[in-house]
Design a protein around this motif. Structure first.
Motif, PDB file in Angstrom:
ATOM      1  N   LEU A  43       0.835  -1.207   0.000  1.00  0.00           N
ATOM      2  CA  LEU A  43       0.000   0.000   0.000  1.00  0.00           C
ATOM      3  C   LEU A  43       0.866   1.252   0.000  1.00  0.00           C
ATOM      4  N   GLN A  45       3.621   1.665  -1.580  1.00  0.00           N
ATOM      5  CA  GLN A  45       4.424   1.695  -2.800  1.00  0.00           C
ATOM      6  C   GLN A  45       5.867   1.286  -2.548  1.00  0.00           C
ATOM      7  N   THR A 167      -0.319   5.674   5.551  1.00  0.00           N
ATOM      8  CA  THR A 167      -0.488   5.096   4.218  1.00  0.00           C
ATOM      9  C   THR A 167      -1.597   5.812   3.449  1.00  0.00           C
ATOM     10  N   ILE A 168      -2.597   6.333   4.163  1.00  0.00           N
ATOM     11  CA  ILE A 168      -3.689   7.041   3.496  1.00  0.00           C
ATOM     12  C   ILE A 168      -3.217   8.410   3.028  1.00  0.00           C
ATOM     13  N   ASP A 169      -2.678   9.204   3.951  1.00  0.00           N
ATOM     14  CA  ASP A 169      -2.342  10.585   3.612  1.00  0.00           C
ATOM     15  C   ASP A 169      -1.424  11.151   4.701  1.00  0.00           C
ATOM     16  N   ARG A 219      -5.235  -7.972  -1.321  1.00  0.00           N
ATOM     17  CA  ARG A 219      -5.773  -6.640  -1.582  1.00  0.00           C
ATOM     18  C   ARG A 219      -6.945  -6.698  -2.551  1.00  0.00           C
ATOM     19  N   ARG A 277     -16.554  -7.400  -5.014  1.00  0.00           N
ATOM     20  CA  ARG A 277     -17.050  -6.055  -5.282  1.00  0.00           C
ATOM     21  C   ARG A 277     -18.572  -5.955  -5.165  1.00  0.00           C
TER      22      ARG A 277
ATOM     23  N   SER B  89      -8.187  16.572  -0.620  1.00  0.00           N
ATOM     24  CA  SER B  89      -8.551  15.238  -1.088  1.00  0.00           C
ATOM     25  C   SER B  89      -7.517  14.298  -0.514  1.00  0.00           C
ATOM     26  N   ILE B  90      -7.808  13.013  -0.528  1.00  0.00           N
ATOM     27  CA  ILE B  90      -6.755  12.062  -0.186  1.00  0.00           C
ATOM     28  C   ILE B  90      -6.536  11.196  -1.414  1.00  0.00           C
ATOM     29  N   LEU B  92      -5.736   8.081  -2.926  1.00  0.00           N
ATOM     30  CA  LEU B  92      -5.611   6.646  -2.744  1.00  0.00           C
ATOM     31  C   LEU B  92      -5.337   6.035  -4.103  1.00  0.00           C
ATOM     32  N   ARG B  93      -4.190   5.360  -4.221  1.00  0.00           N
ATOM     33  CA  ARG B  93      -3.856   4.764  -5.503  1.00  0.00           C
ATOM     34  C   ARG B  93      -4.307   3.316  -5.538  1.00  0.00           C
ATOM     35  N   GLY B  94      -5.246   3.015  -6.397  1.00  0.00           N
ATOM     36  CA  GLY B  94      -5.724   1.641  -6.535  1.00  0.00           C
ATOM     37  C   GLY B  94      -6.677   1.273  -5.416  1.00  0.00           C
ATOM     38  N   ARG B  95      -7.051  -0.005  -5.386  1.00  0.00           N
ATOM     39  CA  ARG B  95      -7.978  -0.494  -4.384  1.00  0.00           C
ATOM     40  C   ARG B  95      -7.330  -0.384  -3.008  1.00  0.00           C
ATOM     41  N   PHE B  96      -8.003   0.245  -2.055  1.00  0.00           N
ATOM     42  CA  PHE B  96      -7.464   0.404  -0.711  1.00  0.00           C
ATOM     43  C   PHE B  96      -8.349  -0.368   0.262  1.00  0.00           C
TER      44      PHE B  96
END
Lengths: 281, 260
Positions: A43, A45, A167-169, A219, A277, B89-90, B92-96
């Motif tokens: 997550l 990177q 990891t989020i921000d 994931r 999903r 904004s945050i 998020l790259r790809g599925r989180f």
């Protein structure tokens, strides 16, 4: 005498061998460790970081061989220094991190091969360094991996809130009082030590698969962070055990067998992903 | 005298060698709603991030609820708990793989080491209440990376409201929302501010909204150009000083009275 192929008697014979038992426990622990750390690393990177570290580790091993010390003992400080160096470099440089990592790891690899070419007496063979020798794992190695699993698992459990927020921000995390720089560095160092310790079993070329593949598979199908980490860990451990058994039964190289099983797990997750999903209350 | 929630004095911030915020001083009274306006590149986001301790400052002082912000952005945990930040904004790259309920729960947890299951029932109750307050009950089991921009803003607001706060800092909260969604979001924010007793500092480009809802305005263009009530600080003459000639006439003819 050992048979080969899939029959219960052969399996029982295999499981009775002490080195096979050690290999299975090592695979289980390394798989768990890779899955747990990988779930955060992916997550954040850091997939390529673990790959680059694995390749660069060859330089650490060559230095160990050259100096006559135990390669694992040299490898851990080497990995920590590598992690801290890359962390500093990435923070200060204007270049993208993947390019920096590429420079660092290809030059380490080149130096390592040059060094190894001077060492004629080295018996282990480069094959084992590249793909690992999980059947040669000792009880001491197992103890070290177990300690590391407890330490890394405890660290992630206790700092879970900070790790996820980071990891989020990053600004959001700092505004909630997370010491971002510190946590970023400690995580990279822990990841580096885990990669270094696992290299003996898995080899420098395939170590990053242990970090990346189970986490990515998880994931794709997980619907909460808790299940994500759990599924990644179980998948890492399960694939390692299945891969090692297959390698023993069919007399295949162990590291690549495990990675192929991980790939099968990933493909399965890819198939299941659309289901997770729509499954919504 | 009213209680001061945030006091900023002589704050100067440098980035990559140049001064982007120069000697800014202001303070926010309890339960006030203040907008930070100014042209692009005026240093609004930088100022906000320095107040939160995200970016370092060159000189000056920031006090939150009477506590000084340390040189490296440190604040006592009890003060941090009462401060919330809503970013633009945050990314998020790809599925989180993080559900909205888990995300909001992170806003409830306090700083420091803790086992994941600490708080169990109290946390779940706080999260459910927070989601109800922002009208986001249906989002609880969704992944944060599956949300639309508007839903993500609701989740972020729930993250703020999940624990009692005193000061809320918003950086262009309306960015990415269409006008209807922005209207809804501000309605929600306005209601929560009153029911929760929040003091708000918000970076905004929407001067109509600022006129209607804010109690004070800070006009920033590297330094603080003017401040005061919206009527004073957003007068045509002041806007021309802040944004330059030509901008004012264009924006001033917006039909601000189109809603009841």
């Amino acid at each position: 005498m050992l048979d080969s192929g899939l029959d219960p008697a052969h399996l029982a014979q295999l499981l009775a061998l002490p080195f096979m038992q050690r290999a299975l426990v090592a695979g289980l622990l390394t798989g768990l460790l890779g899955g747990v750390l990988g779930s955060v690393a992916v997550l954040r990177q850091l997939s390529f970081f673990s790959d680059a570290l694995g390749h660069s580790a060859l330089l650490g091993i060559s230095l160990g061989i050259l100096s006559g010390l135990n390669p694992t003992l040299v490898l851990i400080p080497f990995a920590v220094l590598f992690a801290l160096g890359v962390n500093q470099l990435a923070g200060r440089s204007q270049l993208p991190t993947d390019a920096l990592l590429n420079i660092v790891y290809s030059s380490s690899l080149a130096l390592a091969v040059l060094l190894l070419s001077r060492v004629r007496s080295y018996k282990g063979g480069i094959q084992q360094l590249l793909f690992g020798d999980i059947l040669g794992v000792s009880w001491l190695d197992l103890g070290v991996i177990l300690l590391l699993l407890i330490a890394a698992g405890g660290y992630l459990l206790l700092t879970r809130r900070s790790q996820i927020l980071l990891t989020i921000d990053e600004p959001l995390a700092i505004s909630r009082g997370v010491a971002a720089g510190w946590h970023r560095m400690v995580f990279i160092v822990v990841l580096a030590v885990v990669v270094a310790i696992s290299i003996k079993a898995v080899g420098v070329l395939l170590i990053s698969a242990f970090v990346v593949i189970p986490a990515c598979a998880s994931r794709l199908v997980s619907r909460s962070f808790g299940t994500y980490v759990l599924v990644a860990a179980l998948l890492g451990a399960g694939c390692a055990v299945v891969g090692l058994l297959a390698s023993g039964l069919f007399d295949l190289p162990s590291g690549p067998s495990v990675v192929v099983v991980q790939l099968l797990g990933f493909l399965l997750a890819l198939l299941l992903a659309p289901l997770s999903r729509v499954a919504r209350p | 005298m009213a209680e001061m929630i945030l006091e900023v004095s002589h704050l100067t911030i440098c980035r990559e060698g140049s001064t982007v915020v120069d000697d800014v001083s202001f303070s926010l009274e309890a339960e006030s709603d203040t907008a930070l306006v100014g042209p692009n590149g005026a240093g609004k986001s930088t100022l906000v991030q320095a107040i939160l301790g995200v970016l370092p400052r060159r000189s000056g002082q920031v006090r939150v609820l009477g506590h000084s912000l340390g040189a490296r952005g440190q604040l006592p945990a009890a003060v941090r708990d009462q401060l919330a930040y809503l970013p633009q904004s945050i990314a998020l790259r790809g599925r989180f793989p993080l559900s909205v309920a888990e995300f909001v729960g992170l806003g409830w947890e306090r700083a420091g080491l803790a086992l994941p299951w600490r708080g169990g029932r109290a946390r779940r109750a706080a999260v459910a209440l927070a989601l109800a307050k922002v009208g986001g009950e249906a989002l609880a089991d969704r992944l944060v990376s599956d949300l639309s921009t508007g839903q993500l803003k609701r989740a972020l607001l729930a993250f703020c409201v999940v624990r009692p706060r005193r000061l809320l800092v918003l950086d262009e909260a309306q960015a990415g929302l269409d006008s209807r969604a922005a209207e809804q979001f501000h309605g929600l924010l306005f209601d929560l501010r009153r029911s929760e007793g929040w003091t708000i500092l918000q970076v905004s480009h929407d001067l109509d909204m600022v006129r209607r809802t804010c109690s004070g305005v800070l006009c920033l263009n590297r330094s603080l150009r003017c401040s005061g009530t919206p009527d004073h600080a957003l007068s045509p003459a002041q806007l021309e000083r802040l944004y330059g000639r030509g901008w004012v006439s264009y924006h001033h003819h917006h039909p601000g009275a189109s809603r009841g």
